[in-house]
Design an enzyme around this catalytic site. Structure first.
Site, PDB file in Angstrom:
ATOM      1  N   HIS A   7       0.856  -1.189   0.000  1.00 47.83           N
ATOM      2  CA  HIS A   7       0.000   0.000   0.000  1.00 47.83           C
ATOM      3  C   HIS A   7       0.888   1.233   0.000  1.00 47.83           C
ATOM      4  O   HIS A   7       1.953   1.239   0.616  1.00 47.83           O
ATOM      5  CB  HIS A   7      -0.907  -0.020   1.238  1.00 47.83           C
ATOM      6  CG  HIS A   7      -1.959   1.049   1.177  1.00 47.83           C
ATOM      7  ND1 HIS A   7      -1.690   2.357   1.496  1.00 47.83           N
ATOM      8  CD2 HIS A   7      -3.261   1.003   0.818  1.00 47.83           C
ATOM      9  CE1 HIS A   7      -2.800   3.067   1.331  1.00 47.83           C
ATOM     10  NE2 HIS A   7      -3.773   2.269   0.923  1.00 47.83           N
ATOM     11  N   GLU A  15      -3.499   2.281  -7.406  1.00 43.61           N
ATOM     12  CA  GLU A  15      -3.952   3.378  -6.552  1.00 43.61           C
ATOM     13  C   GLU A  15      -3.048   4.582  -6.730  1.00 43.61           C
ATOM     14  O   GLU A  15      -1.972   4.652  -6.132  1.00 43.61           O
ATOM     15  CB  GLU A  15      -3.880   2.953  -5.081  1.00 43.61           C
ATOM     16  CG  GLU A  15      -4.739   1.759  -4.734  1.00 43.61           C
ATOM     17  CD  GLU A  15      -5.092   1.782  -3.260  1.00 43.61           C
ATOM     18  OE1 GLU A  15      -6.270   1.972  -2.954  1.00 43.61           O
ATOM     19  OE2 GLU A  15      -4.176   1.647  -2.420  1.00 43.61           O
ATOM     20  N   SER A  56     -10.147   7.239  -3.334  1.00 42.52           N
ATOM     21  CA  SER A  56     -11.382   8.013  -3.232  1.00 42.52           C
ATOM     22  C   SER A  56     -12.561   7.423  -4.008  1.00 42.52           C
ATOM     23  O   SER A  56     -13.386   8.156  -4.566  1.00 42.52           O
ATOM     24  CB  SER A  56     -11.138   9.468  -3.634  1.00 42.52           C
ATOM     25  OG  SER A  56     -10.175  10.066  -2.774  1.00 42.52           O
ATOM     26  N   GLY A  77     -11.058   2.699   0.761  1.00 43.42           N
ATOM     27  CA  GLY A  77     -10.557   3.076   2.083  1.00 43.42           C
ATOM     28  C   GLY A  77     -11.649   3.742   2.904  1.00 43.42           C
ATOM     29  O   GLY A  77     -12.491   3.092   3.524  1.00 43.42           O
ATOM     30  N   GLY A  78     -11.655   5.077   2.887  1.00 43.58           N
ATOM     31  CA  GLY A  78     -12.555   5.862   3.738  1.00 43.58           C
ATOM     32  C   GLY A  78     -14.021   5.457   3.612  1.00 43.58           C
ATOM     33  O   GLY A  78     -14.723   5.339   4.618  1.00 43.58           O
TER      34      GLY A  78
HETATM   35  P1  PGA Z   1      -9.530   6.018   0.004  1.00 43.76           P
HETATM   36  O1  PGA Z   1      -8.351   5.030   0.422  1.00 43.76           O
HETATM   37  O2  PGA Z   1     -10.587   5.168  -0.630  1.00 43.76           O
HETATM   38  O3  PGA Z   1      -9.951   6.627   1.302  1.00 43.76           O
HETATM   39  O4  PGA Z   1      -8.943   7.007  -0.944  1.00 43.76           O
HETATM   40  C1  PGA Z   1      -7.886   4.082  -0.469  1.00 43.76           C
HETATM   41  C2  PGA Z   1      -6.802   3.316   0.187  1.00 43.76           C
HETATM   42  O5  PGA Z   1      -6.494   3.556   1.361  1.00 43.76           O
HETATM   43  O6  PGA Z   1      -6.205   2.464  -0.446  1.00 43.76           O
END
Ligand code: PGA
Length: 243
Positions: free
Chosen positions: A87, A159, A205, A226-227
């Site tokens: 990550h 990502e 995101s 993630g969030g």
């Molecule tokens: P996010 O995080 O969806 O909050 O942007 C993605 C991730 O942590 O890989």
């Protein structure tokens, strides 16, 4: 690094019931939790074939005097089948390099864990238009020593670092373009038939509003969320966009 045990319990329970009630299509859900939550979340999920559990990291070492580390064998012994590796936060804050990640991929596979291998470029690299070569390099460094059979145990997550936790999503076109580059790169080494079997997830995101468009791209096979995964309702809407 979100949610205490009780909070994880509540979130998992909510996700389980929403998925059971509302998700009709054949979509696979993996809850990748911090280490202390792996076993309780796994137990809570019971025999759910719909929702699996994954870790967010593992040690590159087999076992031994590495205080504070968690091995792939320990994770596998819980009956947890997946582990996120590389990550961008691990790369950025813990200095994880391509060579280290190659070792982690190996040890995960040796223990029958499926790596969810993350790659992606920071903003300055995209701005200097070197994002495709960097991502290809990240994939090469960590995965190209694998046999085709081993590679087929790996899930790739693209990502872009500038999109993680920032609210700035890559456009569907940007995601599709990079996913196609990754798949083509895999095809160059392993052949098109193998490359076509690899799941390439988009992360950064992803939310209930943009998931459908992202997931509609031919080379986007799912999301790493993630969030938005911390809110059961929103996460379920994202899952439904894939189903
Ligand atoms: P996010 O995080 O969806 O909050 O942007 C993605 C991730 O942590 O890989």
């Amino acid at each position: 690094m979100n949610k205490t045990l009780n909070e994880a319990h509540v979130l998992t329970t909510e996700i389980m019931s929403l998925v059971a009630e509302e998700v009709k299509g054949p979509v696979k859900v993996i809850l990748c939790t911090p280490f202390p939550m792996l076993f309780p979340v796994k137990q809570l999920l019971g025999t759910s074939v719909r929702i699996a559990v994954g870790a967010q990291n593992c040690s590159e070492h087999e076992s031994g005097a590495y205080t504070g580390e968690v091995s792939a064998a320990m994770i596998a012994s819980l009956g947890v089948p997946y582990v996120i590796l590389g990550h961008s936060e691990r790369r950025q804050y813990f200095g994880e390099s391509g060579a280290l990640l190659a070792k982690k991929v190996d040890i995960a596979l040796k223990n029958n864990l499926k790596p969810i291998f993350c790659c992606g470029e920071p903003l300055n690299v995209r701005e200097s238009n070197e994002h495709e070569s960097l991502v290809k390099q990240q994939v090469e460094e960590a995965l190209f020593h694998l046999t085709a059979e081993q590679l087929q145990q790996v899930v790739i997550a693209y990502e872009p670092v500038w999109a993680i936790g920032t609210g700035k999503t890559a456009s569907a076109q940007q995601a599709q373009d990079m996913h196609a580059v990754i798949r083509q790169h895999l095809a160059g080494k392993y052949g098109q038939a193998v490359a076509d079997t690899i799941s390439i997830l988009y992360g950064g995101s992803v939310n209930a509003g943009n998931a459908k468009e992202l997931f509609a791209c031919p080379d986007v096979d799912g999301g790493l969320v993630g969030g938005a995964s911390l809110k059961a309702r929103e996460f379920t809407e994202i899952i439904k966009a894939m189903a």
